[in-house]
Design an enzyme around this catalytic site. Structure first.
Site, PDB file in Angstrom:
ATOM      1  CG  ASP A  57      -1.719   1.226   1.410  1.00  0.00           C
ATOM      2  OD1 ASP A  57      -2.303   1.676   0.400  1.00  0.00           O
ATOM      3  OD2 ASP A  57      -1.782   1.774   2.523  1.00  0.00           O
TER       4      ASP A  57
ATOM      5  CG  ASP B 228      -1.871   7.487   0.597  1.00  0.00           C
ATOM      6  OD1 ASP B 228      -1.081   8.436   0.460  1.00  0.00           O
ATOM      7  OD2 ASP B 228      -2.729   7.196  -0.254  1.00  0.00           O
TER       8      ASP B 228
END
Length: 232
Positions: free
Chosen positions: A16, A18
């Site tokens: 991922d 963020d």
């Protein structure tokens, strides 16, 4: 059976972005709280736990509905995007991100990014880090990718990401690094293994689903998954 007994060797790693690679969650938090504060509402950890990891539209819907804000989702999204994007040109890397990614790259482990951001948002946030993101085999931007039909916690983004590796690995051969409950749920639904680096604002009761949790990427237990261990 314990989480450790269920661990299998992997061949590919998906990140991922963020809150895992880039330190953007504080920017999102301040943007949402600034909107909520105008209406006397609080952006609580419980709501943050639901928002983190979702696409921008879904983040806006959750915030408006859970805080009962007297504005439309459309208006919230426009204001949220404007406020947050003003600060996205100077995003810092998360601790240990560069070390871990370069380690995997140097050992020729296929790596990719699966982010809920749109392509435009991704390009804004990563403008200062182009050399770093060039290390990845590919990037999937769930907020704008037409093949990602549903955002996290649905598994679509991770399944699409795995499919785009040249050798198309089985889901169980993919290890995902996530910071959000929605992302962990999506990876598990995709049949992948997950290491969670929990966002500090996510309530403890929302972390139960993650089988392995670490505080920083430098602590990544790569050897558990048959990957070359990080040098101390």
């Amino acid at each position: 059976m314990s989480a450790l007994k269920q661990i299998k060797k992997v061949s590919h790693v998906i990140f991922d972005m963020d809150g895992v690679l880039l330190d953007t969650e504080i920017i999102y938090k301040k943007a949402i709280q600034s909107i909520a504060g105008r209406f006397g509402k609080m952006y609580t950890p419980q709501i943050q736990g639901k928002v983190i990891g979702t696409v921008e539209r879904e983040s806006s819907r959750i915030a408006v509905e859970m805080m009962k804000l007297p504005i439309s989702v459309d208006k919230f999204q426009i204001e949220f995007r404007t406020t947050a994007h003003q600060q996205m040109h100077n995003v810092a890397m998360m601790p240990g991100a560069e070390q871990l990614v370069k380690h995997l790259y140097e050992h020729k482990i296929p790596i990719a990014v699966a982010t809920s951001s749109s392509l435009a948002s991704f390009e804004l946030k990563t403008a200062k880090h182009k050399a770093f993101f060039a290390l990845f085999n590919h990037i999937v931007c769930g907020g704008s990718d037409p093949e990602v039909r549903k955002g996290k916690p649905c598994p679509d983004i991770f399944l699409v990401c795995a499919e785009r590796f040249k050798d198309k690995p089985l889901a169980e051969k993919c290890l995902v690094f996530e910071d959000a409950p929605n992302g962990v749920a999506a990876a598990l639904k995709a049949g992948m293994q997950v290491v969670m680096i929990p966002d500090e604002n996510v309530p403890a009761e929302m972390l139960i689903e993650a089988p392995i949790k670490i505080n920083r990427l430098e602590e990544a237990p790569l050897e558990l998954f048959g990957l070359p261990p990080l040098k101390s």
